[in-house]
Design a protein around this motif. Structure first.
Motif, PDB file in Angstrom:
ATOM      1  N   ILE A  57       0.875  -1.160   0.000  1.00  0.00           N
ATOM      2  CA  ILE A  57       0.000   0.000   0.000  1.00  0.00           C
ATOM      3  C   ILE A  57       0.919   1.219   0.000  1.00  0.00           C
ATOM      4  O   ILE A  57       1.881   1.282   0.772  1.00  0.00           O
ATOM      5  N   VAL A  58       0.643   2.154  -0.873  1.00  0.00           N
ATOM      6  CA  VAL A  58       1.406   3.400  -0.929  1.00  0.00           C
ATOM      7  C   VAL A  58       0.446   4.489  -0.475  1.00  0.00           C
ATOM      8  O   VAL A  58      -0.589   4.721  -1.100  1.00  0.00           O
ATOM      9  N   ARG A  59       0.774   5.135   0.658  1.00  0.00           N
ATOM     10  CA  ARG A  59      -0.175   6.094   1.212  1.00  0.00           C
ATOM     11  C   ARG A  59       0.515   7.321   1.775  1.00  0.00           C
ATOM     12  O   ARG A  59       1.720   7.356   1.960  1.00  0.00           O
ATOM     13  N   SER A  60      -0.305   8.289   2.051  1.00  0.00           N
ATOM     14  CA  SER A  60       0.208   9.573   2.514  1.00  0.00           C
ATOM     15  C   SER A  60       0.683   9.502   3.961  1.00  0.00           C
ATOM     16  O   SER A  60       0.167   8.730   4.758  1.00  0.00           O
ATOM     17  N   ALA A  61       1.647  10.341   4.239  1.00  0.00           N
ATOM     18  CA  ALA A  61       2.101  10.586   5.604  1.00  0.00           C
ATOM     19  C   ALA A  61       2.538  12.051   5.667  1.00  0.00           C
ATOM     20  O   ALA A  61       3.668  12.375   6.004  1.00  0.00           O
ATOM     21  N   HIS A  77      -4.285  10.781  -1.353  1.00  0.00           N
ATOM     22  CA  HIS A  77      -4.442   9.535  -2.106  1.00  0.00           C
ATOM     23  C   HIS A  77      -3.785   8.343  -1.400  1.00  0.00           C
ATOM     24  O   HIS A  77      -2.739   8.488  -0.769  1.00  0.00           O
ATOM     25  N   THR A  78      -4.408   7.184  -1.545  1.00  0.00           N
ATOM     26  CA  THR A  78      -3.847   5.904  -1.122  1.00  0.00           C
ATOM     27  C   THR A  78      -3.968   4.953  -2.293  1.00  0.00           C
ATOM     28  O   THR A  78      -5.021   4.882  -2.934  1.00  0.00           O
ATOM     29  N   GLU A  79      -2.916   4.249  -2.588  1.00  0.00           N
ATOM     30  CA  GLU A  79      -2.912   3.273  -3.688  1.00  0.00           C
ATOM     31  C   GLU A  79      -2.743   1.886  -3.087  1.00  0.00           C
ATOM     32  O   GLU A  79      -1.756   1.606  -2.409  1.00  0.00           O
ATOM     33  N   ARG A  95       3.888   8.952  -7.177  1.00  0.00           N
ATOM     34  CA  ARG A  95       3.572  10.249  -7.800  1.00  0.00           C
ATOM     35  C   ARG A  95       2.140  10.679  -7.500  1.00  0.00           C
ATOM     36  O   ARG A  95       1.883  11.855  -7.254  1.00  0.00           O
ATOM     37  N   LYS A  96       1.187   9.727  -7.506  1.00  0.00           N
ATOM     38  CA  LYS A  96      -0.211  10.066  -7.195  1.00  0.00           C
ATOM     39  C   LYS A  96      -0.359  10.565  -5.756  1.00  0.00           C
ATOM     40  O   LYS A  96      -1.079  11.522  -5.492  1.00  0.00           O
ATOM     41  N   VAL A  97       0.327   9.893  -4.833  1.00  0.00           N
ATOM     42  CA  VAL A  97       0.258  10.332  -3.430  1.00  0.00           C
ATOM     43  C   VAL A  97       0.845  11.732  -3.303  1.00  0.00           C
ATOM     44  O   VAL A  97       0.227  12.624  -2.705  1.00  0.00           O
ATOM     45  N   ILE A  98       2.023  11.941  -3.863  1.00  0.00           N
ATOM     46  CA  ILE A  98       2.667  13.260  -3.769  1.00  0.00           C
ATOM     47  C   ILE A  98       1.800  14.327  -4.432  1.00  0.00           C
ATOM     48  O   ILE A  98       1.624  15.424  -3.888  1.00  0.00           O
ATOM     49  N   SER A  99       1.230  14.014  -5.569  1.00  0.00           N
ATOM     50  CA  SER A  99       0.358  14.961  -6.264  1.00  0.00           C
ATOM     51  C   SER A  99      -0.863  15.321  -5.414  1.00  0.00           C
ATOM     52  O   SER A  99      -1.317  16.468  -5.418  1.00  0.00           O
ATOM     53  N   SER A 100      -1.367  14.357  -4.654  1.00  0.00           N
ATOM     54  CA  SER A 100      -2.545  14.619  -3.818  1.00  0.00           C
ATOM     55  C   SER A 100      -2.243  15.605  -2.692  1.00  0.00           C
ATOM     56  O   SER A 100      -3.160  16.210  -2.132  1.00  0.00           O
ATOM     57  N   TYR A 101      -0.971  15.815  -2.363  1.00  0.00           N
ATOM     58  CA  TYR A 101      -0.613  16.777  -1.323  1.00  0.00           C
ATOM     59  C   TYR A 101      -0.971  18.209  -1.723  1.00  0.00           C
ATOM     60  O   TYR A 101      -1.025  19.097  -0.873  1.00  0.00           O
ATOM     61  N   GLN A 102      -1.243  18.442  -3.000  1.00  0.00           N
ATOM     62  CA  GLN A 102      -1.668  19.774  -3.444  1.00  0.00           C
ATOM     63  C   GLN A 102      -3.001  20.169  -2.811  1.00  0.00           C
ATOM     64  O   GLN A 102      -3.339  21.340  -2.763  1.00  0.00           O
ATOM     65  N   ARG A 103      -3.757  19.187  -2.323  1.00  0.00           N
ATOM     66  CA  ARG A 103      -5.043  19.463  -1.674  1.00  0.00           C
ATOM     67  C   ARG A 103      -4.865  20.036  -0.268  1.00  0.00           C
ATOM     68  O   ARG A 103      -5.835  20.424   0.374  1.00  0.00           O
ATOM     69  N   ASP A 104      -3.649  20.076   0.223  1.00  0.00           N
ATOM     70  CA  ASP A 104      -3.384  20.520   1.585  1.00  0.00           C
ATOM     71  C   ASP A 104      -3.597  22.027   1.705  1.00  0.00           C
ATOM     72  O   ASP A 104      -2.875  22.813   1.089  1.00  0.00           O
ATOM     73  N   ILE A 105      -4.578  22.415   2.495  1.00  0.00           N
ATOM     74  CA  ILE A 105      -4.888  23.843   2.641  1.00  0.00           C
ATOM     75  C   ILE A 105      -3.834  24.579   3.475  1.00  0.00           C
ATOM     76  O   ILE A 105      -3.775  25.795   3.471  1.00  0.00           O
TER      77      ILE A 105
END
Length: 119
Positions: A57-61, A77-79, A95-105
């Motif tokens: 599992i590749v997930r955010s931290a 994102h979690t893959e 890359r998907k997880v890192i890209s999802s960090y753009q949602r960080d307010i």
């Protein structure tokens, strides 16, 4: 106080892993966004050499997760079920997880100390 740096989900797992009593922390490794940007091939090699099993599992931290002023669960994102044998699949998942960090307010995902957890 644990330290002056925010404690990510991955860092908390590392701390808990040292004091295992009555619970199991599955094998994992973490990489920072900075490590990935500077040397994705090196990170991929490290993931494939580490005995994490055939699929991970590749997930955010992110540093803004699991804190007082945190982002809500599911923001990043979690893959699931990523084959360790496929460098392409691992790379795409990271890359998907890192890209999802753009949602960080809080920081718009630009913090290179954000981590990706591979487990």
């Amino acid at each position: 106080m644990l330290n002056e740096r925010p404690v990510s989900k991955a860092r908390m797992l590392q701390m808990l892993e040292k004091h295992q009593k009555g619970f199991v922390v599955d094998p994992f490794l973490t990489v920072t966004v900075r490590e990935w940007v500077q040397s994705p091939r090196k990170v991929l090699n490290r993931i494939q050499r580490t005995n994490l099993g055939p699929a991970v599992i590749v997930r955010s931290a992110a540093l803004t997760e699991d804190s007082e002023d945190s982002m809500p669960p599911g923001t990043f994102h979690t893959e699931l079920n990523v084959s360790v044998a496929s460098a392409e699949r691992i790379s795409a998942a990271v890359r998907k997880v890192i890209s999802s960090y753009q949602r960080d307010i809080h920081d718009g995902g630009v913090n290179e100390l954000n981590e990706v957890l591979i487990q």
